[in-house]
Write a protein that holds these residues in place. Structure first.
Motif, PDB file in Angstrom:
ATOM      1  N   ASN A 278      24.724 -32.768 -13.808  1.00 33.74           N
ATOM      2  CA  ASN A 278      22.955 -31.957 -14.317  1.00 33.74           C
ATOM      3  C   ASN A 278      22.617 -32.897 -13.733  1.00 33.74           C
ATOM      4  OD1 ASN A 278      21.917 -29.961 -14.481  1.00 33.74           O
ATOM      5  ND2 ASN A 278      22.904 -29.795 -16.482  1.00 33.74           N
ATOM      6  N   SER A 280      19.884 -30.918 -12.578  1.00 35.24           N
ATOM      7  CA  SER A 280      18.142 -31.174 -12.573  1.00 35.24           C
ATOM      8  C   SER A 280      18.039 -31.779 -14.072  1.00 35.24           C
ATOM      9  CB  SER A 280      17.943 -29.515 -13.472  1.00 35.24           C
ATOM     10  OG  SER A 280      18.194 -28.624 -11.803  1.00 35.24           O
ATOM     11  N   ARG A 304      22.382 -27.201  -3.287  1.00 36.04           N
ATOM     12  CA  ARG A 304      22.250 -26.816  -4.289  1.00 36.04           C
ATOM     13  C   ARG A 304      20.771 -27.014  -5.518  1.00 36.04           C
ATOM     14  NH1 ARG A 304      24.392 -32.809  -7.243  1.00 36.04           N
ATOM     15  NH2 ARG A 304      26.201 -31.081  -7.219  1.00 36.04           N
ATOM     16  N   ARG A 411      17.381 -20.228  -7.465  1.00 39.75           N
ATOM     17  CA  ARG A 411      16.362 -21.191  -7.913  1.00 39.75           C
ATOM     18  C   ARG A 411      15.831 -20.647  -9.306  1.00 39.75           C
ATOM     19  NH1 ARG A 411      13.085 -23.821  -3.693  1.00 39.75           N
ATOM     20  NH2 ARG A 411      13.728 -23.040  -1.740  1.00 39.75           N
ATOM     21  N   GLU A 414      19.598 -21.827 -11.568  1.00 38.56           N
ATOM     22  CA  GLU A 414      19.036 -22.442 -11.912  1.00 38.56           C
ATOM     23  C   GLU A 414      17.585 -23.303 -13.456  1.00 38.56           C
ATOM     24  OE1 GLU A 414      20.556 -27.034 -12.590  1.00 38.56           O
ATOM     25  OE2 GLU A 414      21.538 -25.362 -11.989  1.00 38.56           O
ATOM     26  N   LYS A 417      19.002 -21.773 -16.575  1.00 38.59           N
ATOM     27  CA  LYS A 417      20.392 -22.079 -16.978  1.00 38.59           C
ATOM     28  C   LYS A 417      19.717 -23.312 -17.974  1.00 38.59           C
ATOM     29  CE  LYS A 417      23.248 -25.062 -14.606  1.00 38.59           C
ATOM     30  NZ  LYS A 417      24.033 -25.541 -13.881  1.00 38.59           N
TER      31      LYS A 417
END
Length: 502
Positions: A278, A280, A304, A411, A414, A417
């Motif tokens: 992950n 991010s 991604r 976007r 993500e 999440k």
């Protein structure tokens, strides 16, 4: 016996001249021209000899449906993502990176993973002895992997040895150390790199083996050697990272069998490179959400989505020319965003030093980061803290308009999440909100007004000061949508502003 002929070749771009000179006329590099003997291999025969008659080739229909090329998964998810799902037999990959970044470590781990799965793997080192490679493998805990190891630099010897067996993966570390007997030049020169690469590519195509060539990089980040090598191979990958951070990024620049601009994120540990599932959350770890001048950018790297923190610092300057320092972003785009803020939003930055940084050492190249950078700049100069649950993305035009960008839905997914609740985006950037509260805006002035309406910051402090102590009168700003006769607005946002907070 004919007299041997020599050429003068630029080691930076490969341009050929008939005499030596200090500066290359093609690329402008100094002291890069070296004398090399003309090639005596294919294509170097005398012009008086009649050319051989070629055989007839067979054409095929464009409408013919072909099968998907078979792939061999390596077993490292981030590496398989960048390659497009695995290694393609007969393909050649050029991997470049700075010295000490971890290229050899990554390839040894890939070789060991594939060899443990039953693949036949050969690792040929031209820079280190076999004992040094064994020491690295032992430190990584991979000494038990059935990898065929050798140290050699002669291309003819390497091709002859590899042709006697069948291999699924062959690693050549590095291409700058290889040399071929058909070219009278020192290893590492343009002619030798081109000739060695051609011989290894010919081996890969004839024996259906995937070959990975390790390439050195120059001081400006380009892969050393002639650019024609990048056109000859099937994929070009860059392995880079910041020496002050533990993460490393594998980026696909060219890929004939998969997507380009795809990235894989790794973390350098004591046991080698570990995958970051992950990225991010990894880049946002340690984020100071209570500080002004920070925003979260929802970006895309290939297929991604990636969230990174954009930090800005605007401080009064003591110099005649304010300083503009950028780390991880294009300095020209920062200058453009500052000009748009001053012209169309009334944010005066001409008397301030501006520093912009992408946290974690990540480098952003897409224009969708304009809105996040502008929000961080306005937050820093006003002292307003942006909402901690909001992400920003959008491209800013020279007229102040915010243009839509692609992959808006990915976007936002993500961001949702990772626990974000809001997104500031231009209209037309995807209808999938993923449960986020989407604030649509089409002009930078609206974004600035919303940030100025947030509570706290230096705006409230300056509003309490007497007018004569400020020294700044109200200024009129222009708006591309509403014309030049827009209502007056104080450049320090002391008065009322339009719009509501996020």
């Amino acid at each position: 016996m004919s007299k041997s002929r020599s050429n003068f070749v630029c080691q930076s771009c490969g341009a050929v001249t008939n005499r030596w000179q200090g500066k290359c006329d093609a690329c402008g590099a100094w002291n890069s021209i070296q004398e090399e003997q003309a090639a005596t291999g294919i294509g170097a025969g005398t012009a008086r000899k009649p050319p051989p008659k070629g055989r007839q080739i067979a054409f095929q229909s464009l409408a013919a449906t072909g099968q998907e090329p078979p792939r061999t998964p390596i077993g490292i998810a981030e590496l398989d993502r960048v390659t497009g799902g695995g290694l393609v037999p007969g393909s050649v990959i050029l991997l470049g990176g700075e010295p000490g970044i971890g290229k050899s470590t990554l390839l040894i781990q890939a070789c060991a993973k594939l060899a443990d799965a039953g693949g036949r793997v050969a690792y040929i080192s031209g820079e280190e002895a076999t004992a040094q490679v064994r020491m690295r493998a032992e430190r990584l805990g991979l000494s038990g992997a059935p990898v065929r190891l050798a140290a050699a630099t002669n291309v003819e010897d390497i091709a002859g040895t590899l042709g006697a067996e069948r291999f699924d993966l062959v690693v050549i570390d590095s291409i700058q150390t290889m040399w071929t007997e058909t070219i009278d030049a020192a290893p590492g020169t343009v002619s030798q790199v081109r000739g060695a690469a051609q011989a290894l590519i010919r081996y890969a195509k004839n024996h259906d083996a995937c070959v990975i060539l390790v390439g050195h990089v120059t001081k400006d980040g380009q892969i050393a050697g002639p650019r024609v090598v990048e056109h000859m191979v099937d994929a070009v990958m860059s392995f880079d990272g910041d020496a002050g951070h533990h993460f490393r990024i594998l980026r696909a620049i060219k890929n004939r069998f998969g997507p380009t601009d795809e990235i894989g994120v790794f973390e350098m540990t004591g046991k080698g490179l570990s995958e970051v599932g992950n990225p991010s959350a990894f880049f946002l770890s340690g984020r100071d959400a209570s500080a002004a001048g920070t925003s979260v950018f929802a970006g895309m790297e290939g297929t991604r989505p990636l969230l990174v923190e954009v930090q800005a610092l605007v401080s009064p300057t003591a110099l005649g020319t304010p300083r503009r320092a950028v780390v991880g972003w294009d300095q020209n785009r920062l200058a453009m965003v500052i000009a748009v803020l001053e012209t169309h939003a009334g944010v005066r930055l001409g008397q301030y030093d501006v520093y912009l940084n992408v946290a974690g050492g990540m480098r952003i190249v897409e224009p969708a980061a304009d809105l996040a950078a502008a929000a961080a700049l306005v937050s820093s100069i006003t002292g307003k803290i942006l909402p901690v649950d909001a992400v920003f993305f959008g491209e800013i035009g020279l007229s102040g308009s915010i243009r839509p960008v692609v992959h808006g839905g990915a976007r936002m997914k993500e961001a949702a999440k990772l626990g974000f609740d809001a997104a500031v985006a231009p209209p037309g950037s995807g209808d999938e909100s993923a449960g986020l509260r989407v604030e649509r805006t089409d002009h930078i002035a609206d974004v600035v007004a919303r940030i100025a309406a947030l509570p706290g910051g230096r705006v409230a402090q300056r509003r309490a000061e007497p007018e004569e102590r400020r020294g700044d009168g109200p200024k009129r700003v222009t708006d591309a949508r509403r014309g030049p006769a827009r209502a007056p607005r104080d450049t320090d946002y002391d008065g009322e502003v339009e719009g509501a907070p996020f």
